[in-house]
Design a protein around this motif. Structure first.
Motif, PDB file in Angstrom:
ATOM      1  N   ILE A 127       0.850  -1.187   0.000  1.00  0.00           N
ATOM      2  CA  ILE A 127       0.000   0.000   0.000  1.00  0.00           C
ATOM      3  C   ILE A 127       0.887   1.238   0.000  1.00  0.00           C
ATOM      4  O   ILE A 127       1.828   1.335   0.792  1.00  0.00           O
ATOM      5  CB  ILE A 127      -0.935   0.032   1.226  1.00  0.00           C
ATOM      6  N   ILE A 128       0.580   2.167  -0.893  1.00  0.00           N
ATOM      7  CA  ILE A 128       1.329   3.420  -0.970  1.00  0.00           C
ATOM      8  C   ILE A 128       0.347   4.581  -0.945  1.00  0.00           C
ATOM      9  O   ILE A 128      -0.638   4.579  -1.689  1.00  0.00           O
ATOM     10  CB  ILE A 128       2.156   3.506  -2.260  1.00  0.00           C
ATOM     11  N   THR A 129       0.605   5.581  -0.127  1.00  0.00           N
ATOM     12  CA  THR A 129      -0.219   6.787  -0.114  1.00  0.00           C
ATOM     13  C   THR A 129       0.492   7.895  -0.896  1.00  0.00           C
ATOM     14  O   THR A 129       1.710   7.897  -1.039  1.00  0.00           O
ATOM     15  CB  THR A 129      -0.509   7.278   1.311  1.00  0.00           C
ATOM     16  N   GLY A 130      -0.301   8.833  -1.412  1.00  0.00           N
ATOM     17  CA  GLY A 130       0.268   9.965  -2.142  1.00  0.00           C
ATOM     18  C   GLY A 130       0.869   9.554  -3.463  1.00  0.00           C
ATOM     19  O   GLY A 130       2.045   9.810  -3.735  1.00  0.00           O
ATOM     20  N   THR A 131       0.066   8.915  -4.321  1.00  0.00           N
ATOM     21  CA  THR A 131       0.599   8.311  -5.544  1.00  0.00           C
ATOM     22  C   THR A 131       0.286   9.077  -6.830  1.00  0.00           C
ATOM     23  O   THR A 131       0.576   8.596  -7.923  1.00  0.00           O
ATOM     24  CB  THR A 131       0.050   6.879  -5.689  1.00  0.00           C
ATOM     25  N   SER A 132      -0.288  10.252  -6.733  1.00  0.00           N
ATOM     26  CA  SER A 132      -0.691  10.966  -7.945  1.00  0.00           C
ATOM     27  C   SER A 132       0.467  11.660  -8.647  1.00  0.00           C
ATOM     28  O   SER A 132       0.363  12.031  -9.824  1.00  0.00           O
ATOM     29  CB  SER A 132      -1.780  11.999  -7.619  1.00  0.00           C
ATOM     30  N   ARG A 133       1.591  11.834  -7.948  1.00  0.00           N
ATOM     31  CA  ARG A 133       2.718  12.549  -8.537  1.00  0.00           C
ATOM     32  C   ARG A 133       3.999  12.209  -7.785  1.00  0.00           C
ATOM     33  O   ARG A 133       3.980  11.534  -6.766  1.00  0.00           O
ATOM     34  CB  ARG A 133       2.478  14.066  -8.496  1.00  0.00           C
ATOM     35  N   GLY A 134       5.114  12.691  -8.299  1.00  0.00           N
ATOM     36  CA  GLY A 134       6.383  12.599  -7.599  1.00  0.00           C
ATOM     37  C   GLY A 134       6.832  11.189  -7.253  1.00  0.00           C
ATOM     38  O   GLY A 134       6.657  10.240  -8.037  1.00  0.00           O
ATOM     39  N   ILE A 135       7.405  11.046  -6.071  1.00  0.00           N
ATOM     40  CA  ILE A 135       7.976   9.769  -5.638  1.00  0.00           C
ATOM     41  C   ILE A 135       6.905   8.692  -5.538  1.00  0.00           C
ATOM     42  O   ILE A 135       7.132   7.545  -5.922  1.00  0.00           O
ATOM     43  CB  ILE A 135       8.700   9.940  -4.285  1.00  0.00           C
ATOM     44  N   ARG A 193      -5.867  11.407  -3.561  1.00  0.00           N
ATOM     45  CA  ARG A 193      -7.113  12.100  -3.859  1.00  0.00           C
ATOM     46  C   ARG A 193      -7.373  12.142  -5.363  1.00  0.00           C
ATOM     47  O   ARG A 193      -8.512  12.155  -5.797  1.00  0.00           O
ATOM     48  CB  ARG A 193      -7.075  13.517  -3.274  1.00  0.00           C
ATOM     49  N   ASN A 194      -6.310  12.164  -6.142  1.00  0.00           N
ATOM     50  CA  ASN A 194      -6.425  12.169  -7.603  1.00  0.00           C
ATOM     51  C   ASN A 194      -5.920  10.831  -8.135  1.00  0.00           C
ATOM     52  O   ASN A 194      -4.719  10.553  -8.112  1.00  0.00           O
ATOM     53  CB  ASN A 194      -5.610  13.318  -8.192  1.00  0.00           C
ATOM     54  N   VAL A 195      -6.826   9.989  -8.629  1.00  0.00           N
ATOM     55  CA  VAL A 195      -6.437   8.653  -9.089  1.00  0.00           C
ATOM     56  C   VAL A 195      -6.166   8.592 -10.591  1.00  0.00           C
ATOM     57  O   VAL A 195      -5.715   7.564 -11.094  1.00  0.00           O
ATOM     58  CB  VAL A 195      -7.522   7.605  -8.735  1.00  0.00           C
ATOM     59  N   GLU A 196      -6.448   9.667 -11.308  1.00  0.00           N
ATOM     60  CA  GLU A 196      -6.323   9.641 -12.762  1.00  0.00           C
ATOM     61  C   GLU A 196      -4.914   9.296 -13.262  1.00  0.00           C
ATOM     62  O   GLU A 196      -4.756   8.495 -14.197  1.00  0.00           O
ATOM     63  CB  GLU A 196      -6.787  10.972 -13.360  1.00  0.00           C
ATOM     64  N   PRO A 197      -3.841   9.867 -12.684  1.00  0.00           N
ATOM     65  CA  PRO A 197      -2.497   9.538 -13.194  1.00  0.00           C
ATOM     66  C   PRO A 197      -2.179   8.043 -13.113  1.00  0.00           C
ATOM     67  O   PRO A 197      -1.577   7.495 -14.041  1.00  0.00           O
ATOM     68  CB  PRO A 197      -1.570  10.360 -12.288  1.00  0.00           C
ATOM     69  N   ILE A 198      -2.589   7.397 -12.033  1.00  0.00           N
ATOM     70  CA  ILE A 198      -2.314   5.964 -11.890  1.00  0.00           C
ATOM     71  C   ILE A 198      -3.242   5.139 -12.769  1.00  0.00           C
ATOM     72  O   ILE A 198      -2.808   4.196 -13.444  1.00  0.00           O
ATOM     73  CB  ILE A 198      -2.450   5.522 -10.417  1.00  0.00           C
ATOM     74  N   ASN A 199      -4.509   5.473 -12.791  1.00  0.00           N
ATOM     75  CA  ASN A 199      -5.453   4.721 -13.626  1.00  0.00           C
ATOM     76  C   ASN A 199      -5.073   4.788 -15.104  1.00  0.00           C
ATOM     77  O   ASN A 199      -5.306   3.840 -15.859  1.00  0.00           O
ATOM     78  CB  ASN A 199      -6.873   5.244 -13.426  1.00  0.00           C
ATOM     79  N   ALA A 200      -4.480   5.894 -15.506  1.00  0.00           N
ATOM     80  CA  ALA A 200      -4.087   6.051 -16.902  1.00  0.00           C
ATOM     81  C   ALA A 200      -2.994   5.069 -17.314  1.00  0.00           C
ATOM     82  O   ALA A 200      -2.831   4.769 -18.502  1.00  0.00           O
ATOM     83  CB  ALA A 200      -3.605   7.487 -17.150  1.00  0.00           C
ATOM     84  N   LEU A 201      -2.265   4.539 -16.331  1.00  0.00           N
ATOM     85  CA  LEU A 201      -1.198   3.580 -16.630  1.00  0.00           C
ATOM     86  C   LEU A 201      -1.752   2.208 -17.003  1.00  0.00           C
ATOM     87  O   LEU A 201      -1.066   1.418 -17.646  1.00  0.00           O
ATOM     88  CB  LEU A 201      -0.266   3.433 -15.412  1.00  0.00           C
ATOM     89  N   LYS A 202      -2.985   1.917 -16.535  1.00  0.00           N
ATOM     90  CA  LYS A 202      -3.651   0.643 -16.848  1.00  0.00           C
ATOM     91  C   LYS A 202      -2.773  -0.569 -16.499  1.00  0.00           C
ATOM     92  O   LYS A 202      -2.543  -1.465 -17.321  1.00  0.00           O
ATOM     93  CB  LYS A 202      -4.064   0.595 -18.315  1.00  0.00           C
ATOM     94  N   LEU A 203      -2.292  -0.596 -15.280  1.00  0.00           N
ATOM     95  CA  LEU A 203      -1.450  -1.695 -14.803  1.00  0.00           C
ATOM     96  C   LEU A 203      -2.317  -2.768 -14.148  1.00  0.00           C
ATOM     97  O   LEU A 203      -3.108  -2.467 -13.256  1.00  0.00           O
ATOM     98  CB  LEU A 203      -0.413  -1.170 -13.800  1.00  0.00           C
ATOM     99  N   ASN A 204      -2.159  -4.002 -14.583  1.00  0.00           N
ATOM    100  CA  ASN A 204      -3.022  -5.090 -14.117  1.00  0.00           C
ATOM    101  C   ASN A 204      -2.922  -5.364 -12.625  1.00  0.00           C
ATOM    102  O   ASN A 204      -3.897  -5.737 -11.979  1.00  0.00           O
ATOM    103  CB  ASN A 204      -2.706  -6.382 -14.884  1.00  0.00           C
ATOM    104  N   ASN A 205      -1.725  -5.209 -12.061  1.00  0.00           N
ATOM    105  CA  ASN A 205      -1.526  -5.546 -10.652  1.00  0.00           C
ATOM    106  C   ASN A 205      -1.608  -4.337  -9.725  1.00  0.00           C
ATOM    107  O   ASN A 205      -1.167  -4.381  -8.582  1.00  0.00           O
ATOM    108  CB  ASN A 205      -0.180  -6.259 -10.460  1.00  0.00           C
ATOM    109  N   ALA A 234      -6.264   1.418  -7.776  1.00  0.00           N
ATOM    110  CA  ALA A 234      -6.239   2.793  -7.284  1.00  0.00           C
ATOM    111  C   ALA A 234      -7.662   3.269  -7.054  1.00  0.00           C
ATOM    112  O   ALA A 234      -8.549   3.021  -7.877  1.00  0.00           O
ATOM    113  CB  ALA A 234      -5.544   3.705  -8.290  1.00  0.00           C
ATOM    114  N   PHE A 235      -7.897   3.891  -5.914  1.00  0.00           N
ATOM    115  CA  PHE A 235      -9.174   4.573  -5.723  1.00  0.00           C
ATOM    116  C   PHE A 235      -8.963   5.852  -4.930  1.00  0.00           C
ATOM    117  O   PHE A 235      -7.966   5.999  -4.211  1.00  0.00           O
ATOM    118  CB  PHE A 235     -10.233   3.665  -5.082  1.00  0.00           C
ATOM    119  N   ALA A 236      -9.885   6.781  -5.106  1.00  0.00           N
ATOM    120  CA  ALA A 236      -9.763   8.084  -4.462  1.00  0.00           C
ATOM    121  C   ALA A 236      -9.746   7.928  -2.952  1.00  0.00           C
ATOM    122  O   ALA A 236     -10.576   7.219  -2.374  1.00  0.00           O
ATOM    123  CB  ALA A 236     -10.915   8.986  -4.889  1.00  0.00           C
ATOM    124  N   PHE A 237      -8.794   8.604  -2.331  1.00  0.00           N
ATOM    125  CA  PHE A 237      -8.606   8.458  -0.890  1.00  0.00           C
ATOM    126  C   PHE A 237      -8.064   9.759  -0.316  1.00  0.00           C
ATOM    127  O   PHE A 237      -7.129  10.346  -0.852  1.00  0.00           O
ATOM    128  CB  PHE A 237      -7.627   7.309  -0.608  1.00  0.00           C
TER     129      PHE A 237
END
Length: 228
Positions: A7-15, A35-47, A50-53
């Motif tokens: 589990i990783i928090t703060g995943t919309s940008r940077g590190i 809070r912004n899940v779009e950058p991760i969802n755009a990667l379309k990674l199977n494993n 991501a959800f808004a948190f």
């Protein structure tokens, strides 16, 4: 290496964003929270899920619990990476702004850790991201009273949790990062160019998250090659 649930928090940008890509490329399962899940969802990674948190929203933690129970059953690694920053003189910083920084950087870390702990094995690892500005005796910078003091708080929290759980696990460690070229660095030090990229730091942190608990517990590691 065995597939881990991370589990990783703060995943919309940077590190945080880079950490997701590193772990995913290694075949690990990742729950990416921001809070912004779009950058991760755009990667379309199977494993990767991501959800808004929002760390400051009490009901959002129930979504994490439900996901773990339904999909994973256990969590191997928690990386408390999300951070909030206010850069202005102390006298101009409102108590609402001070509180908002602490809600993310301190209370959010405590709540996320408390939420995840019941699902972590003895050899699990909780890694919290701090800052060199939170290290006692380090160089301090005006305008960062809320941010740097909050980062000092999670260093002590990590030491306390390691002591409290030293018999049962998991392990707890904290990384005090120096300057890394991220959006947050630009907010704190406009125009400053760091020699370390977000990807470089993510590579280091990913390896530490997976192996650091074998050698460290309750420790503060200063990960910095520059000042700030």
């Amino acid at each position: 290496m065995k597939t881990k649930n991370i589990i990783i928090t703060g995943t919309s940008r940077g590190i945080g964003f880079e950490l997701v890509t590193v772990f995913a490329s290694q075949g690990h399962n990742v729950l990416a929270l921001s809070r912004n899940v779009e950058p991760i969802n755009a990667l379309k990674l199977n494993n990767v899920t991501a959800f808004a948190f929002d760390l400051a929203k009490e009901t959002d933690y129930n979504k994490v619990i439900d996901f773990i129970k339904k999909e994973w059953k256990h969590v191997d690694v928690l990386i408390n990476n999300a951070g909030a920053l206010v850069n202005k003189p102390f006298i101009e910083t409102t108590m609402q702004e001070f509180e908002a920084v602490y809600k993310t950087n301190v209370f959010g870390v405590a709540k996320m850790t408390k939420t995840t702990l019941p699902f972590m094995p003895k050899d699990g690892h909780v890694v919290t991201v701090s800052s060199m500005g939170g290290v006692q005796g380090s160089m301090k910078f005006p305008g960062l009273s809320a941010y740097s003091s909050s980062k000092g708080a999670v260093i002590t929290l990590t030491e306390l949790l390691a002591e409290e759980y030293k018999e049962t696990g998991p392990s707890f460690n904290v990384l005090a990062l120096g300057a890394v070229q991220t959006e947050m660095l630009e907010e704190a030090f406009p125009g400053y160019q760091a020699s370390t990229s977000a990807k470089q730091m993510a590579d280091y942190m990913a390896n530490f998250a997976l192996t650091g608990h074998q050698l460290y517990n309750g420790k503060l590691l200063q990960v910095s090659n520059s000042t700030p």
